[in-house]
Design a protein around this motif. Structure first.
Motif, PDB file in Angstrom:
ATOM      1  N   CYS A  73       3.738   5.902  -2.743  1.00 37.76           N
ATOM      2  CA  CYS A  73       4.997   6.514  -3.200  1.00 37.76           C
ATOM      3  C   CYS A  73       5.017   6.687  -4.712  1.00 37.76           C
ATOM      4  N   ASP A  74       4.572   5.676  -5.424  1.00 33.07           N
ATOM      5  CA  ASP A  74       4.507   5.770  -6.888  1.00 33.07           C
ATOM      6  C   ASP A  74       3.572   6.892  -7.319  1.00 33.07           C
ATOM      7  N   LEU A  75       2.422   6.986  -6.673  1.00 34.96           N
ATOM      8  CA  LEU A  75       1.462   8.038  -7.008  1.00 34.96           C
ATOM      9  C   LEU A  75       2.046   9.415  -6.725  1.00 34.96           C
ATOM     10  N   LEU A  76       2.686   9.587  -5.570  1.00 35.96           N
ATOM     11  CA  LEU A  76       3.288  10.876  -5.228  1.00 35.96           C
ATOM     12  C   LEU A  76       4.419  11.230  -6.183  1.00 35.96           C
ATOM     13  N   SER A  77       5.197  10.249  -6.576  1.00 33.37           N
ATOM     14  CA  SER A  77       6.280  10.488  -7.524  1.00 33.37           C
ATOM     15  C   SER A  77       5.725  10.946  -8.870  1.00 33.37           C
ATOM     16  N   THR A  78       4.685  10.282  -9.320  1.00 31.40           N
ATOM     17  CA  THR A  78       4.049  10.659 -10.584  1.00 31.40           C
ATOM     18  C   THR A  78       3.471  12.067 -10.499  1.00 31.40           C
ATOM     19  N   GLN A  79       2.793  12.365  -9.402  1.00 31.89           N
ATOM     20  CA  GLN A  79       2.211  13.698  -9.234  1.00 31.89           C
ATOM     21  C   GLN A  79       3.294  14.768  -9.163  1.00 31.89           C
ATOM     22  N   GLY A  80       4.416  14.453  -8.500  1.00 33.08           N
ATOM     23  CA  GLY A  80       5.522  15.402  -8.413  1.00 33.08           C
ATOM     24  C   GLY A  80       6.108  15.693  -9.789  1.00 33.08           C
ATOM     25  N   LYS A  81       6.269  14.668 -10.615  1.00 33.32           N
ATOM     26  CA  LYS A  81       6.780  14.870 -11.970  1.00 33.32           C
ATOM     27  C   LYS A  81       5.811  15.699 -12.799  1.00 33.32           C
ATOM     28  N   GLU A  82       4.519  15.397 -12.684  1.00 42.46           N
ATOM     29  CA  GLU A  82       3.515  16.159 -13.428  1.00 42.46           C
ATOM     30  C   GLU A  82       3.504  17.615 -12.978  1.00 42.46           C
ATOM     31  N   PHE A  83       3.650  17.848 -11.678  1.00 38.83           N
ATOM     32  CA  PHE A  83       3.655  19.213 -11.163  1.00 38.83           C
ATOM     33  C   PHE A  83       4.874  19.976 -11.658  1.00 38.83           C
ATOM     34  N   SER A  84       6.041  19.334 -11.655  1.00 38.84           N
ATOM     35  CA  SER A  84       7.247  20.022 -12.114  1.00 38.84           C
ATOM     36  C   SER A  84       7.164  20.317 -13.609  1.00 38.84           C
ATOM     37  N   GLU A  85       6.557  19.420 -14.378  1.00 38.16           N
ATOM     38  CA  GLU A  85       6.365  19.695 -15.800  1.00 38.16           C
ATOM     39  C   GLU A  85       5.398  20.859 -15.992  1.00 38.16           C
ATOM     40  N   PHE A  86       4.365  20.916 -15.168  1.00 35.68           N
ATOM     41  CA  PHE A  86       3.384  21.995 -15.260  1.00 35.68           C
ATOM     42  C   PHE A  86       4.022  23.333 -14.905  1.00 35.68           C
ATOM     43  N   ARG A 136       0.838  -1.205   0.000  1.00 33.59           N
ATOM     44  CA  ARG A 136       0.000   0.000   0.000  1.00 33.59           C
ATOM     45  C   ARG A 136       0.872   1.253   0.000  1.00 33.59           C
ATOM     46  N   LEU A 137       1.915   1.268   0.814  1.00 28.11           N
ATOM     47  CA  LEU A 137       2.807   2.422   0.872  1.00 28.11           C
ATOM     48  C   LEU A 137       3.594   2.590  -0.430  1.00 28.11           C
ATOM     49  N   ALA A 138       3.962   1.492  -1.070  1.00 30.48           N
ATOM     50  CA  ALA A 138       4.669   1.573  -2.353  1.00 30.48           C
ATOM     51  C   ALA A 138       3.777   2.210  -3.413  1.00 30.48           C
ATOM     52  N   LYS A 139       2.490   1.863  -3.407  1.00 30.75           N
ATOM     53  CA  LYS A 139       1.554   2.477  -4.354  1.00 30.75           C
ATOM     54  C   LYS A 139       1.436   3.970  -4.103  1.00 30.75           C
TER      55      LYS A 139
END
Length: 69
Positions: A41-54, A36-39
């Motif tokens: 982390c993956d979601l937060l990592s994806t959101q962080g990348k999307e935010f930095s691209e934005f 559950r925690l790995a999921k």
């Protein structure tokens, strides 16, 4: 004497089996929590990348001094 010894051995084996079952249950719960925690982390990592691209596409640079300087 032998029967008493056999009973003690059987009690120890039963205790060990119960302990192993309890430990296995704890390990299974921990594995589920890790997954559950790995999921998350993956979601937060994806959101962080999307935010930095934005934020890299925003026209006004954040470090630019205002014109009155």
């Amino acid at each position: 004497m032998d029967e008493e010894r056999l009973v003690k051995i059987e009690m120890k084996i039963e205790f060990q089996e119960q302990t192993i079952k309890e430990l296995n249950d704890v390990i299974c719960e921990q594995q589920n929590e890790i997954q559950r925690l790995a999921k998350i982390c993956d979601l937060l990592s994806t959101q962080g990348k999307e935010f930095s691209e934005f934020t890299s596409r925003i026209d006004a640079p954040a470090n630019e001094k205002p014109p009155h300087y």
